[in-house]
Write a protein that holds these residues in place. Structure first.
Motif, short mmCIF file in Angstrom:
data_model
loop_
_atom_site.label_atom_id
_atom_site.label_comp_id
_atom_site.label_asym_id
_atom_site.label_seq_id
_atom_site.Cartn_x
_atom_site.Cartn_y
_atom_site.Cartn_z
N ALA A 1 23.92 -12.27 20.54
CA ALA A 1 24.30 -13.40 19.43
C ALA A 1 25.36 -13.58 20.45
O ALA A 1 25.48 -14.96 20.56
CB ALA A 1 24.24 -12.66 18.00
N ILE A 2 26.62 -13.23 21.01
CA ILE A 2 27.55 -13.34 21.29
C ILE A 2 27.16 -14.55 22.42
O ILE A 2 27.52 -15.61 22.90
CB ILE A 2 28.59 -12.45 22.02
CG1 ILE A 2 29.23 -11.79 20.68
CG2 ILE A 2 30.07 -12.42 23.00
CD1 ILE A 2 29.94 -12.48 19.69
N SER A 3 26.42 -13.48 23.48
CA SER A 3 26.36 -14.44 24.93
C SER A 3 25.12 -15.45 24.31
O SER A 3 25.46 -16.62 25.05
CB SER A 3 24.55 -13.48 25.86
OG SER A 3 25.56 -12.62 26.09
N THR B 1 25.81 -17.78 22.59
CA THR B 1 26.46 -18.97 21.99
C THR B 1 26.91 -19.39 23.51
O THR B 1 27.89 -20.40 22.93
CB THR B 1 28.01 -17.93 20.86
OG1 THR B 1 28.27 -17.48 21.79
CG2 THR B 1 27.34 -18.06 19.70
N GLN B 2 26.62 -19.03 24.15
CA GLN B 2 27.27 -19.17 25.80
C GLN B 2 26.11 -20.20 26.81
O GLN B 2 26.88 -20.95 27.69
CB GLN B 2 27.48 -19.08 26.88
CG GLN B 2 29.07 -17.40 25.99
CD GLN B 2 30.47 -18.15 25.33
OE1 GLN B 2 30.41 -18.83 26.01
NE2 GLN B 2 30.54 -18.14 24.16
#
Length: 80
Positions: free
Chosen positions: A69-71, A73-74
């Motif tokens: 999920a963090i990846s 966002t990029q």
């Protein structure tokens, strides 16, 4: 209702020899998913054995989902 619009361009942006289409993107994502499942299946047995419980499966899935999920966002698609 959620509507998703895709924007296609005829410009050659970073693509050698032609325009990259949605099929190329789908193939790349499918390949990455297969590779991640393969690597995780190799490591999961060792993780469960090291922890000594099947709870490690759920915890590992939660941790890797958070990383995904963090990846996500990029990721920028078509300079949006």
């Amino acid at each position: 209702m959620l509507k998703i619009y895709f924007q296609f361009s005829n410009e050659k942006k970073g693509c050698v020899g032609g325009v990259r289409g949605i099929g190329t993107d789908v193939a790349a994502v499918s390949s990455m998913v297969f590779l991640s499942q393969f690597v995780l299946s190799i490591l999961m047995g060792s993780i469960v054995e090291a922890v000594g419980s099947n709870v490690a499966t759920v915890c590992t899935a939660a941790l890797l989902s958070f990383c995904g999920a963090i990846s996500a966002t990029q990721v920028l698609y078509l300079d949006i």
